[in-house]
Design a protein around this motif. Structure first.
Motif, PDB file in Angstrom:
ATOM      1  N   ILE A  49       0.815  -1.227   0.000  1.00 42.53           N
ATOM      2  CA  ILE A  49       0.000   0.000   0.000  1.00 42.53           C
ATOM      3  C   ILE A  49       0.841   1.265   0.000  1.00 42.53           C
ATOM      4  CG2 ILE A  49      -1.906  -1.173   1.184  1.00 42.53           C
ATOM      5  CD1 ILE A  49      -0.970   0.588   3.673  1.00 42.53           C
ATOM      6  N   HIS A  50       2.160   1.150   0.154  1.00 39.68           N
ATOM      7  CA  HIS A  50       3.043   2.326   0.119  1.00 39.68           C
ATOM      8  C   HIS A  50       3.142   2.862  -1.311  1.00 39.68           C
ATOM      9  CE1 HIS A  50       5.457  -1.258  -0.612  1.00 39.68           C
ATOM     10  NE2 HIS A  50       6.201  -0.512  -1.399  1.00 39.68           N
ATOM     11  N   THR A  63       0.526   4.099  -5.425  1.00 36.50           N
ATOM     12  CA  THR A  63       0.661   3.005  -4.472  1.00 36.50           C
ATOM     13  C   THR A  63       0.462   1.697  -5.253  1.00 36.50           C
ATOM     14  OG1 THR A  63      -1.699   2.964  -3.981  1.00 36.50           O
ATOM     15  CG2 THR A  63      -0.326   4.437  -2.641  1.00 36.50           C
ATOM     16  N   PRO A  65      -1.788  -0.830  -4.914  1.00 34.64           N
ATOM     17  CA  PRO A  65      -3.161  -1.094  -5.366  1.00 34.64           C
ATOM     18  C   PRO A  65      -3.601  -0.159  -6.499  1.00 34.64           C
ATOM     19  CG  PRO A  65      -3.063  -0.960  -2.968  1.00 34.64           C
ATOM     20  CD  PRO A  65      -1.718  -0.562  -3.473  1.00 34.64           C
ATOM     21  N   CYS A 147      -1.167  -7.168   8.044  1.00 34.47           N
ATOM     22  CA  CYS A 147      -1.392  -5.784   8.440  1.00 34.47           C
ATOM     23  C   CYS A 147      -2.275  -5.039   7.430  1.00 34.47           C
ATOM     24  CB  CYS A 147      -0.045  -5.080   8.586  1.00 34.47           C
ATOM     25  SG  CYS A 147      -0.179  -3.393   9.178  1.00 34.47           S
ATOM     26  N   ASN A 148      -1.981  -5.195   6.140  1.00 36.68           N
ATOM     27  CA  ASN A 148      -2.614  -4.336   5.139  1.00 36.68           C
ATOM     28  C   ASN A 148      -3.869  -4.918   4.499  1.00 36.68           C
ATOM     29  OD1 ASN A 148      -0.551  -2.584   5.624  1.00 36.68           O
ATOM     30  ND2 ASN A 148       0.616  -3.105   3.789  1.00 36.68           N
ATOM     31  N   ILE A 149      -4.047  -6.233   4.588  1.00 35.71           N
ATOM     32  CA  ILE A 149      -5.222  -6.866   3.972  1.00 35.71           C
ATOM     33  C   ILE A 149      -6.165  -7.375   5.064  1.00 35.71           C
ATOM     34  CG2 ILE A 149      -6.050  -8.716   2.439  1.00 35.71           C
ATOM     35  CD1 ILE A 149      -4.275  -7.143   0.713  1.00 35.71           C
ATOM     36  N   ASP A 150      -5.591  -8.050   6.060  1.00 35.58           N
ATOM     37  CA  ASP A 150      -6.428  -8.716   7.070  1.00 35.58           C
ATOM     38  C   ASP A 150      -6.652  -7.853   8.304  1.00 35.58           C
ATOM     39  OD1 ASP A 150      -6.429 -10.928   5.386  1.00 35.58           O
ATOM     40  OD2 ASP A 150      -4.536 -11.649   6.202  1.00 35.58           O
ATOM     41  N   GLY A 151      -5.812  -6.831   8.486  1.00 37.41           N
ATOM     42  CA  GLY A 151      -6.079  -5.863   9.544  1.00 37.41           C
ATOM     43  C   GLY A 151      -5.618  -6.257  10.925  1.00 37.41           C
ATOM     44  N   ARG A 173       5.746   0.434   8.343  1.00 34.88           N
ATOM     45  CA  ARG A 173       4.309   0.166   8.412  1.00 34.88           C
ATOM     46  C   ARG A 173       3.906  -0.287   9.819  1.00 34.88           C
ATOM     47  NH1 ARG A 173       0.003   1.653   7.999  1.00 34.88           N
ATOM     48  NH2 ARG A 173      -1.740   0.257   7.631  1.00 34.88           N
ATOM     49  N   LEU A 176       4.037   2.639  12.257  1.00 37.02           N
ATOM     50  CA  LEU A 176       2.868   3.523  12.138  1.00 37.02           C
ATOM     51  C   LEU A 176       1.645   2.912  12.799  1.00 37.02           C
ATOM     52  CD1 LEU A 176       3.146   4.886   8.470  1.00 37.02           C
ATOM     53  CD2 LEU A 176       3.650   6.095  10.599  1.00 37.02           C
ATOM     54  N   GLU A 177       1.568   1.576  12.794  1.00 36.21           N
ATOM     55  CA  GLU A 177       0.410   0.908  13.401  1.00 36.21           C
ATOM     56  C   GLU A 177       0.609   0.652  14.892  1.00 36.21           C
ATOM     57  OE1 GLU A 177      -2.610   0.482  12.289  1.00 36.21           O
ATOM     58  OE2 GLU A 177      -2.076   1.439  10.397  1.00 36.21           O
TER      59      GLU A 177
ATOM     60  N   THR B  49       0.931   6.599   3.873  1.00 37.45           N
ATOM     61  CA  THR B  49      -0.021   5.606   3.370  1.00 37.45           C
ATOM     62  C   THR B  49      -0.433   4.719   4.527  1.00 37.45           C
ATOM     63  OG1 THR B  49       1.719   4.048   2.749  1.00 37.45           O
ATOM     64  CG2 THR B  49       0.985   5.570   1.036  1.00 37.45           C
ATOM     65  N   THR B  51      -4.211   2.211   6.081  1.00 34.25           N
ATOM     66  CA  THR B  51      -5.465   1.527   5.744  1.00 34.25           C
ATOM     67  C   THR B  51      -6.564   2.031   6.662  1.00 34.25           C
ATOM     68  OG1 THR B  51      -4.917  -0.241   7.277  1.00 34.25           O
ATOM     69  CG2 THR B  51      -4.379  -0.618   4.966  1.00 34.25           C
ATOM     70  N   ILE B  60     -11.881  -6.218   4.427  1.00 36.66           N
ATOM     71  CA  ILE B  60     -11.818  -5.731   5.804  1.00 36.66           C
ATOM     72  C   ILE B  60     -11.293  -4.296   5.804  1.00 36.66           C
ATOM     73  CG2 ILE B  60     -10.748  -6.130   8.073  1.00 36.66           C
ATOM     74  CD1 ILE B  60     -10.435  -9.113   7.064  1.00 36.66           C
ATOM     75  N   LEU B  61     -10.327  -4.037   4.914  1.00 37.58           N
ATOM     76  CA  LEU B  61      -9.646  -2.740   4.894  1.00 37.58           C
ATOM     77  C   LEU B  61      -9.655  -2.148   3.490  1.00 37.58           C
ATOM     78  CD1 LEU B  61      -6.378  -3.775   6.774  1.00 37.58           C
ATOM     79  CD2 LEU B  61      -8.342  -2.621   7.789  1.00 37.58           C
ATOM     80  N   THR B 111      -6.941   4.405  -2.038  1.00 34.97           N
ATOM     81  CA  THR B 111      -6.048   3.909  -3.092  1.00 34.97           C
ATOM     82  C   THR B 111      -6.464   2.530  -3.575  1.00 34.97           C
ATOM     83  OG1 THR B 111      -4.490   3.044  -1.461  1.00 34.97           O
ATOM     84  CG2 THR B 111      -4.068   5.261  -2.282  1.00 34.97           C
TER      85      THR B 111
END
Ligand SMILES: Cc1cc2nc3c(=O)[nH]c(=O)nc-3n(C[C@H](O)[C@H](O)[C@H](O)COP(=O)(O)OP(=O)(O)OC[C@H]3O[C@@H](n4cnc5c(N)ncnc54)[C@H](O)[C@@H]3O)c2cc1C
Ligand code: SF4
Lengths: 420, 117
Positions: A49-50, A63, A65, A147-151, A173, A176-177, B49, B51, B60-61, B111
């Protein structure tokens, strides 16, 4: 057995597969099928996602996606069929495919096939780290996906082994989380990531980078359920651990970012010859493998660092496959390229002079960082082209173009990088 | 004060020494390094960037970014704003999900797409 027939079947719907489909379609092939095991197209880009993708291709920084999204839109303008949620489980040299999805087993047959399965990450087994075998040791790419898909976050206190771009991006990443990244550890005396990522992913967040260090032990907690401590040590020039240099980190997670390997189980089943250097298929300049009518592109062929190059390679494979479908195989002699000094590999490995139109690109990586050097193209033992470079590093793929006129009467071709 | 930086504009990665008062740069091999060194000590900016949770979708995101680079010291404030927010499908690439985040004049945009369930 009843087989579903298509002109062109593409295995894998990442950037390589999508670009191949679009270009084959443009070249006049109507009946194209992409088989993708995920529920969406785009491959690994969906979790990246970056930003920083597509600077060459779209002249702007997108990014992952967004880059994938642009190509999916282009694909929608064509009649290319997509079979998603479907995993190809076998392929043979007759270009017969077995694929499995919720409806059952599918048998397919392609006039031509393009391999675009991408790559996977090297795991702990592949590099043999000593210590306890417990939960909390996973690859950086898997952590990125969680982290970025499943949360969810894989851990709160993290050590990362490997300073390639995936490791660096994941460090930022997770920070940041809300995770604390205690260290990024690199066995080489230099980082394998872009300077931009060292600065913006590590320095911005005061994450220390330990060069010439590696993980020397992993210790589990009392119940033996999870990582509790990671110990790193300094290494000498030969990458051997130097005793009494240990640094300990109390942490719950160790992420591995120690390299990518092309995903070639299917290629092996089909009897395709692999290059031990790239770990991908051995191909000629039209990206055809050792099996007639089967082509390869993207990370399944050679691990790329720029998705722009992946898309370009996909386009070339699409055009070659289209030519094959229209004209059949034109048997012609190939010259095997010699991997010269300081090079890790060359890709393609074979040039067929008769199939070169104007010129053909050859990709390579250097084995170690080199200052003030030159890239030589040597044909019939004579230097025909020499390109000066201020700095070459292993993490940046390089290329040279071999022009058709250079190939007149060529018997042997070598590419090397030497110090000036 | 002098600040040591690595120039990120090409693989050479020159080690820059920037004087934060006089804004003079040493160690650069070209003009890009000078410009970069000065902007890094005067007004460093970064793209952010992340989510956001998306409701009413199979996903989910949904991934997001700042529409342009924001001041570096605002990174964590921007992340905080992003983390407060949930959005609802359908979402399309480019949709504005937060406008004028942290009064920066910059928006948070989607995005990736998220279709309705
Ligand atoms: C974790 C990770 C992070 C990365 N980060 C970056 C980055 O930040 N910037 C960058 O430029 N590059 C990055 N890369 C490199 C990136 O992989 C390439 O830029 C590009 O995505 C490769 O495209 P591809 O189409 O070859 O492979 P992929 O994107 O991996 O696509 C391969 C596709 O094939 C499918 N597939 C595989 N096997 C089968 C099968 N048997 N049947 C059906 N489908 C199958 C997969 O599901 C996948 O969708 C990263 C790579 C990894 C692994
Ligand atoms: S100063 Fe110029 S040469 Fe040095 S790293 Fe920056 S862009 Fe490259």
């Amino acid at each position: 057995m009843n087989k579903e027939k298509h002109d062109l079947i593409i295995i894998g719907g990442g950037p390589a597969g999508i670009a191949a489909a679009i270009s084959a379609n443009k070249a006049g092939i109507k009946d194209i099928l992409i088989i993708e095991r995920d529920n969406i197209l785009g491959g690994i880009l969906n979790q990246c996602i970056h930003n920083g993708f597509g600077l060459h291709r779209f002249k702007e920084e997108l990014t992952g996606p967004e880059y994938a999204g642009r190509y999916v839109e282009l694909l929608k303008e064509t009649k290319v069929k997509v079979l998603s949620n479907t995993m190809v489980t076998s392929l043979n040299a007759k270009k017969e495919i077995t694929a499995i999805n919720s409806k059952g087993v599918n048998h397919l047959l392609g006039k031509a096939i393009i391999l675009a399965m991408g790559c996977r990450e090297r795991s702990r087994g592949a590099i043999s780290i000593p210590g306890d075998r417990v939960a909390g040791v996973i690859t950086a790419g898997a952590a990125q996906r969680y982290c970025n898909i499943d949360g969810y976050l894989v851990g709160k206190k993290v050590v990362i082994l490997g300073s390639g771009d995936i490791g660096l991006i994941t460090a930022r990443r997770l920070t940041l989380e809300g995770a604390k990244v205690l260290a990024v550890v690199e066995i080489c005396p230099y980082s394998n990531g872009l300077n931009r990522n060292i600065v913006q992913c590590l320095n911005d967040f005061d994450i220390p980078l330990y060069l010439s260090h590696t993980v020397s032990n992993i210790k589990a907690n009392k119940n033996h359920t999870r990582v509790e401590e990671v110990i790193i040590s300094k290494v000498d020039e030969n990458k051997n651990i130097i005793p009494n240099t240990e640094i300990s980190f109390k942490c719950d997670t160790l992420l591995l970012s120690v390299g990518l390997i092309p995903e070639n189980e299917l290629s092996i089943k089909a009897g395709i010859i692999l290059d031990p250097r790239t770990k991908g298929a051995l191909v000629s300049n039209n990206l055809e493998t050792s099996v007639e009518g089967i082509f390869a592109c993207g990370n399944v062929l050679q691990v790329h660092d720029l998705v722009d190059n992946v898309s370009l390679e996909g386009e070339r494979a699409g055009i070659s496959a289209a030519n094959y479908i229209k004209e059949g195989n034109k048997k012609s002699k190939g010259i095997k390229l010699e991997v010269g000094e300081n090079l890790l590999y060359l890709c393609p490995q074979i040039i067929k002079p008769s199939s070169v139109v104007d010129s053909t690109p050859i990709f390579f990586r250097v084995k170690k960082p080199l200052d003030n050097c030159k890239i030589n193209i040597i044909i019939n033992n004579e230097i025909v082209s020499s390109i000066n470079k201020i700095k070459l590093i292993p993490s940046e793929m390089q290329s040279v173009n071999i022009r058709k006129d250079m190939l007149k009467g060529a018997k042997n071709i070598k590419i090397e990088v030497i110090k000036k | 004060m002098t600040k040591n930086l690595i120039c990120i504009n090409c693989p050479r990665g020159c080690n820059l020494e920037v004087d934060t008062e006089t804004l003079t740069v040493k160690g650069n091999s070209c003009i890009k390094g000078k410009d970069y060194g000065i902007s890094e000590v005067t007004h460093p900016k970064r793209m952010v960037t992340s989510t956001m949770p998306v409701l009413n979708s199979k996903k989910i995101l949904v991934s997001v970014k700042t529409s342009s680079p924001i001041n570096k010291e605002d990174i964590f404030n921007v992340i905080k704003e992003i983390n407060k927010k949930k959005v609802s499908a359908p979402i399309k690439i480019g949709d504005i999900l937060i406008s004028n985040v942290c009064n920066s004049g910059i928006n948070i945009v989607a995005t990736s797409n998220a279709e309705e369930k």
